[in-house]
Design a protein around this motif. Structure first.
Motif, short mmCIF file in Angstrom:
data_model
loop_
_atom_site.label_atom_id
_atom_site.label_comp_id
_atom_site.label_asym_id
_atom_site.label_seq_id
_atom_site.Cartn_x
_atom_site.Cartn_y
_atom_site.Cartn_z
N ILE A 220 5.27 6.60 3.27
CA ILE A 220 6.14 5.60 3.88
C ILE A 220 7.55 6.16 3.72
O ILE A 220 8.02 6.41 2.60
CB ILE A 220 6.00 4.23 3.20
CG1 ILE A 220 4.59 3.67 3.45
CG2 ILE A 220 7.07 3.25 3.71
CD1 ILE A 220 4.32 2.34 2.77
N MET B 101 9.88 7.53 -4.38
CA MET B 101 8.45 7.67 -4.67
C MET B 101 8.02 9.07 -4.23
O MET B 101 7.35 9.26 -3.21
CB MET B 101 7.64 6.58 -3.98
CG MET B 101 6.23 6.43 -4.55
SD MET B 101 5.28 5.10 -3.82
CE MET B 101 5.69 3.73 -4.88
N GLU C 252 0.85 -1.18 0.00
CA GLU C 252 0.00 0.00 0.00
C GLU C 252 0.90 1.24 0.00
O GLU C 252 2.00 1.21 0.53
CB GLU C 252 -0.89 0.00 1.25
CG GLU C 252 -1.69 -1.27 1.39
CD GLU C 252 -2.72 -1.20 2.51
OE1 GLU C 252 -3.52 -0.26 2.51
OE2 GLU C 252 -2.71 -2.09 3.37
N HIS C 253 0.39 2.32 -0.59
CA HIS C 253 1.15 3.58 -0.59
C HIS C 253 0.23 4.73 -0.19
O HIS C 253 -0.72 5.03 -0.91
CB HIS C 253 1.77 3.85 -1.96
CG HIS C 253 2.69 2.77 -2.41
ND1 HIS C 253 3.96 2.61 -1.89
CD2 HIS C 253 2.53 1.78 -3.31
CE1 HIS C 253 4.54 1.56 -2.46
NE2 HIS C 253 3.69 1.03 -3.32
N HIS D 269 10.05 4.77 1.34
CA HIS D 269 9.63 4.86 -0.07
C HIS D 269 9.89 6.27 -0.59
O HIS D 269 10.39 6.44 -1.70
CB HIS D 269 8.14 4.52 -0.21
CG HIS D 269 7.82 3.10 0.11
ND1 HIS D 269 6.58 2.54 -0.11
CD2 HIS D 269 8.58 2.11 0.66
CE1 HIS D 269 6.59 1.28 0.28
NE2 HIS D 269 7.79 0.99 0.75
N CYS E 197 4.86 9.47 -1.48
CA CYS E 197 4.41 8.40 -0.60
C CYS E 197 4.87 8.74 0.81
O CYS E 197 5.99 9.20 1.01
CB CYS E 197 5.02 7.07 -1.04
SG CYS E 197 4.60 5.70 0.06
CU LIG Z 1 5.02 3.81 -0.70
#
Ligand SMILES: [Cu+2]
Length: 532
Positions: free
Chosen positions: A513, A521, A461-462, A516, A511
């Motif tokens: 996270i 990202m 998931e992002h 990430h 993103c």
């Molecule tokens: Cu992500």
């Protein structure tokens, strides 16, 4: 620590003095020693604590925040979800140069909105080292729901290892914390490339892998976190108090670097009244998932003489954060079982079930069976799991309906497709297969309305966060689409959001996270035109 937090965070709303309309706040970013689960590590604090101090602002207030850096590296603070001038957004390299060691940087903005938000570091991996804290903005007119008392519940994950070392480990060997990731990507590619009739074969093959060694629970990059409620471990048991008969507003913020939580309070229904700081049509749930960087406000009505566990299970069920709601400090209630580790839901892979209905009936059935077989996770469904209908009510994006319609009802002028992608062999994450370092900025024109369509082509998931602009989530609610600053996209899912481009300048879009974002990202968005 607990006493300090209690003093800051426990307040009956009626007792809160109205904020001055132009207030000054002084924050200092510094190193501190932190002991979590018996291990002491150097972290980074705001005014000596993590989470840092609650900023309680008032809608309409002109805010001045002096941030002093006493670290020996650059730092920054970003006001997450707050709509402000691009120069005040706090992203080094995009909004400003960052705050050098020994420097004080002054942020100025007007709080033009209300609700629950947070702020956090946007330099290196400092957010994971402890640089985050809540923001509450009191509405100019009272919120359209009643409550007697409130608590902030800021959820976090803490790694008893340097996050820099962890990232270096992942870059050296992407399966450092998690074997077989490459296979997961291969599976996704096979699924995507398969003809309709072959998709079941791909799943069968996947199941076979599962029987061999492939573990569909391998859905996080790093395991081994401690999970915190307001900076406290489950053993510390942070407690929030209530008095008999009170309605209690809980402002949940997920400030984790990498952890999704499923939140429940056994014995209590939760009425969700805000998402990402925006009022929504109240919805009563037993549980809600909270993606990284999202906020949800809920109202609960605890019963006299009862204590309740606020239970936030990490999505991968590697642990949980917990606190207690009670009338007296130091009490606790039963802690629920963590339950089975959720596995990748193949239902999510068949994105078509959501809205397009393009899948043939037989295949759809196949996917449902797959879900039932492989998934212990009833949480993210869009009603595709009939057997769970009588289970607990779990919030989904389909339940989010704005309380007032958004003002810009224009159809989008154009669509921008963002495929969420990754390369596990070299551990980087990307958008449209290009990582941040190799990508030019996205260009939006001031005044236009842009439809952003996210296509998640990875097995994770992002939670995608757009700075400076609201995203109207297209979840079928039309004019009542909820406005979000962070939209989570599940594996295989396609989600669109319409954005009114009403703020000029350069913004970050990434993103949430941390690892990430750090590996690619991430995009810069340049809004062309408008008044600087
Ligand atoms: Cu992500």
């Amino acid at each position: 620590m607990r006493f300090k937090l209690a003093g800051l965070l426990i307040a009956t709303s009626s007792l809160i003095a109205p904020a001055a309309l132009a207030d000054v706040y002084n924050l200092e970013i510094d190193q501190f020693e932190r002991t979590v689960d018996g291990e002491t590590l150097t972290g980074v604090s705001i005014n000596g604590t993590s989470p840092g101090p609650l900023l309680r602002l008032r809608e309409g207030e002109d805010v001045t925040i002096n941030v002093t850096n006493t670290l020996d590296v650059d730092t920054s603070l970003h006001w997450h979800g707050i709509i402000l001038d691009a120069g005040m957004d706090g992203v080094p390299g995009i909004s400003f140069d960052g705050i050098a060691p020994g420097e004080t940087y002054t942020y100025n903005f007007t709080a033009n909105q209300s609700g629950t938000y947070w702020y956090h570091g946007h330099s290196a991996l400092q957010e994971q080292e402890g640089v985050f804290a809540p923001i509450i903005i009191e509405p100019a007119k009272p919120d359209p729901f009643e409550y007697d008392r409130e608590h902030v519940i800021i959820l976090a994950d803490w790694l008893n290892d340097s996050p820099y070392k962890a990232l270096a480990n992942l870059k050296k060997r992407s399966n450092y914390y998690n074997y077989n990731r490459r296979t997961v990507f291969d599976f996704w590619r096979d699924w995507r490339n398969a003809d309709r009739g072959e998709k079941t074969d791909v799943i069968q093959e996947r199941l076979a892998w599962g029987r061999m060694r492939m573990d569909p629970t391998d859905i996080v990059d790093i395991t081994g976190y401690s999970f915190l409620v307001n900076g406290e471990t489950p053993e510390d048991n942070w407690s929030g108090l209530f008095e008999a008969g009170e309605k209690v507003r809980l402002r949940f913020i997920n400030a984790a670097a990498m952890t999704y939580f499923d939140v429940k309070i056994p014995g209590l229904k939760m009425t969700v009244v805000q998402a990402d700081g925006q009022n929504i049509e109240p919805v009563s749930v037993d549980e809600f998932p909270i993606a990284i960087a999202e906020t949800f406000d809920v109202i609960v009505e605890p019963e006299a003489g009862q204590s309740y566990t606020i239970f936030a299970a990490a999505k991968d069920r590697s642990g949980y954060a917990r606190g207690t709601l009670s009338e007296t400090p130091g009490t606790e209630a039963a802690i629920p079982e963590l339950g089975p580790r959720p596995e990748l839901t193949m239902a999510a892979m068949g994105e078509d079930h959501d809205s397009h209905g393009a899948m043939a009936e037989s295949e759809a059935v196949g996917i449902d069976e797959m879900t039932m077989n492989m998934s212990g996770d009833a949480h993210r469904g869009h009603g595709e799991m009939p057997a769970m209908e009588h289970g607990p009510k779990v919030l989904s994006y389909d339940d989010l309906r704005a309380l007032t319609p958004y003002t810009d009802r224009r159809a989008p002028d154009r669509e921008v497709e963002l495929r969420l992608t990754g390369n596990m062999e070299r551990y980087f994450w990307s958008i449209n297969d290009v990582k941040f370092g190799d990508a030019g900025p996205l260009e939006f024109n001031y005044g236009e309305r842009v439809r952003i369509t996210f296509k998640n082509e990875t097995m994770m998931e992002h939670p995608m966060h757009l700075h400076g602009l609201w995203m109207d989530l297209l979840n079928g609610e039309g004019d009542m689409a909820p406005r979000k600053h962070t939209i989570n996209i599940r594996p295989g899912e396609t989600i669109s959001a319409d954005v009114t481009v009403d703020a000029t300048g350069s913004w970050a879009f990434h993103c949430h996270i941390l690892q990430h974002a750090a590996t690619g990202m991430f995009r810069q968005v340049n809004v062309i035109g408008g008044v600087q």
